[in-house]
Design a protein around this motif. Sequence first.
Motif, mmCIF file in Angstrom:
data_model
loop_
_atom_site.group_PDB
_atom_site.id
_atom_site.type_symbol
_atom_site.label_atom_id
_atom_site.label_comp_id
_atom_site.label_asym_id
_atom_site.label_seq_id
_atom_site.Cartn_x
_atom_site.Cartn_y
_atom_site.Cartn_z
ATOM 1 N N UNK A 449 0.835 -1.208 0.000
ATOM 2 C CA UNK A 449 0.000 0.000 0.000
ATOM 3 C C UNK A 449 0.872 1.262 0.000
ATOM 4 N N UNK A 450 1.974 1.216 0.724
ATOM 5 C CA UNK A 450 2.892 2.364 0.777
ATOM 6 C C UNK A 450 3.468 2.639 -0.601
ATOM 7 N N UNK A 451 3.907 1.571 -1.297
ATOM 8 C CA UNK A 451 4.478 1.733 -2.641
ATOM 9 C C UNK A 451 3.436 2.281 -3.612
ATOM 10 N N UNK A 452 2.184 1.774 -3.501
ATOM 11 C CA UNK A 452 1.115 2.249 -4.369
ATOM 12 C C UNK A 452 0.807 3.726 -4.122
ATOM 13 N N UNK A 453 0.789 4.113 -2.826
ATOM 14 C CA UNK A 453 0.513 5.514 -2.468
ATOM 15 C C UNK A 453 1.596 6.429 -3.013
ATOM 16 N N UNK A 454 2.852 5.992 -2.963
ATOM 17 C CA UNK A 454 3.962 6.815 -3.504
ATOM 18 C C UNK A 454 3.822 6.975 -5.011
ATOM 19 N N UNK A 455 3.369 5.919 -5.667
ATOM 20 C CA UNK A 455 3.195 5.982 -7.121
ATOM 21 C C UNK A 455 2.054 6.927 -7.501
ATOM 22 N N UNK A 456 0.941 6.838 -6.746
ATOM 23 C CA UNK A 456 -0.235 7.653 -7.073
ATOM 24 C C UNK A 456 -0.086 9.108 -6.684
ATOM 25 N N UNK A 457 0.642 9.385 -5.584
ATOM 26 C CA UNK A 457 0.683 10.735 -5.054
ATOM 27 C C UNK A 457 2.083 11.345 -5.130
#
Length: 457
Positions: A449-457
Motif C-alpha cells: 500500500x505504501x508503494x502504491x501511495x507513492x506511485x499515485x501521489x
Amino acid sequence: MVCKLSTRLMNICISSYCKLQQLGKAESIIIDAIRLGTLPDVVTYNTLVSAYCRFVDLDSGYSILNRMKEAKIPPNVITYNSLLSSASKHLLHSKCIELFNEMLKLQITPDVWTYNILIHCFFRLGNPEEANKTFHDITNIHNLSPCVTTYNTMFNGLCKNGYTHHALTLYKNLKKNGFIFELITYNILIDALYKSGRLRAARMVFKELQESGLSPNANTYTTLMKYLFNSKQLKQGIELFHEMNTKGYTFDAFPYCTVASALSKTGNLQEARTFFNIMDQKGITRDIVSYNIFLNIYCIEGRIEEARDLFHKIQELGLKCDQYTHTTLVDGYCRARRFDEALNHLRYMDTLGFDSNLIAYNCMVDRLCKAGDVNGGLEFYKRMKVKDCYTYTSMVHNLCNGGQYLMASKVLLACLNRGMKVLRVTQRVVVKGLQNSGLYSDARKVQSKIRLARFLH
C-alpha cells in the motif's frame, strides 16, 4: 461664474461632511443647493460614491450611479475606480471584473489606477497569468506608464502566488533600467525570498537596500529577525533586535513578541519574561499576541491555574481571544493531565464559530497518548470528524510506542488512502513492528500500500 463657485463651495462642504462620516448632512447640502439653483456635478457624485463605498458598502456606492443617470451626469474613471477599489477591499474580486467590463461598455477609458486594482484582483483570484498579461498591456496596448504602486502590486502578487523567481527577474530588469524603488518594494522581496528559502537572493536584495540610501524600517528588521530565529540563530536575532531598539523601531509590541516567542520556543522562559518587563517599563500596551505568548509560558511551566487566571484577565480587558489563545489553554490543561477541563474547553471552542479547531483536537489526542492512555487517545481520534496528516502521524507514532502495531497499520493506511503523507521513518517503524510481532502478511500488505501511495501521489 457664480454658479461654478457655488458648486465648488458645495463640493468642499460635502467632502468635509463625508470625511467626518456624516453622510446625512452631506445629502442635505445637495438638497438645499438644488433648491437654491446650484446643481451638483460629477465631482459631487464621485465624492458620494467614494464615501458610501468606504463607510457603508459597495451597493450603496453603486446606487449613486442611478442618481447620476437621472441628473444626466455620466460617470467617469474616478467614479469606477472608487467602485473597483471598494470591491477589491471587500474581497469581491469577481465583482471587480464585472465593474471593469461595465466601465468598458460605457466607453470610459481606464487609467493606471484602474489597472492596478485589476492586477491585484487577478492575483487574489489565483490567476497570475491574467495579472501578468494586464501588466504588459498597460504599456503595450493602452500606452500608459506603470507607477510605483503597479510594480509593488506585481512584486507582491507574484511572490504570494509562488512566482518569486519572476518577481526577482522583474526587479533586476527594472534596476538595470535605473528604476528607483521604494522601501516597501525591498521589504516585499526580502520577506518573499526568505520564505521561499532563497537566502542568498534575500541577502543580495537587503545589501542593495542598504546601498540605495534608504534606511531599513521596523518591517525590514522584523522580517530579518524572524528568519534568524527560524534558522535557530537566536543570538544574531537578539542582536538585531537591539539594533532596532537603538534606531527607535521598537515602538510597539510586535518586535518584543517576536523575540519573546523565539525565546519561549527554545525554553528560555525567564529571558522571554524579561522582554515583557521591558515592554511594561516603556509603557507599550500588550496586545493579544503578547498575552498568548505569556499564556503559553505558564502552560509550559505547568502553572495552569495562573494560565486560567490570565485567560480570564484577557477577557476582562476586552481583548478578543483568538484561536491560538484557546488552543494554548487546551494544551495547558492536557499538559497538566486535566483532560476533563480540556474537553470542556474544546466543546466551548466549538461554539465560537472558528473555521476549525483541529490543532486543539490534535493536542488532546497526542497528550492523552503521551499520558499513557493510548486507548483513550484512539477513541478520541475515532470521534474526530476532521483529521490532517499530523493527526494520523501522531496517532500512528503513539500506537507504535504502545506496541499496537496492527492498529497503527490501519491508521497509517487510512491516512495513505486519503492522499496524506506520513513520515517515512514512521512508515518503517510500523512495518518493522508488524514483522517483529510475527504479522508478516500484514507487513507485506502495508508495504504494498505504501508503494502504491507513492506511485499515485
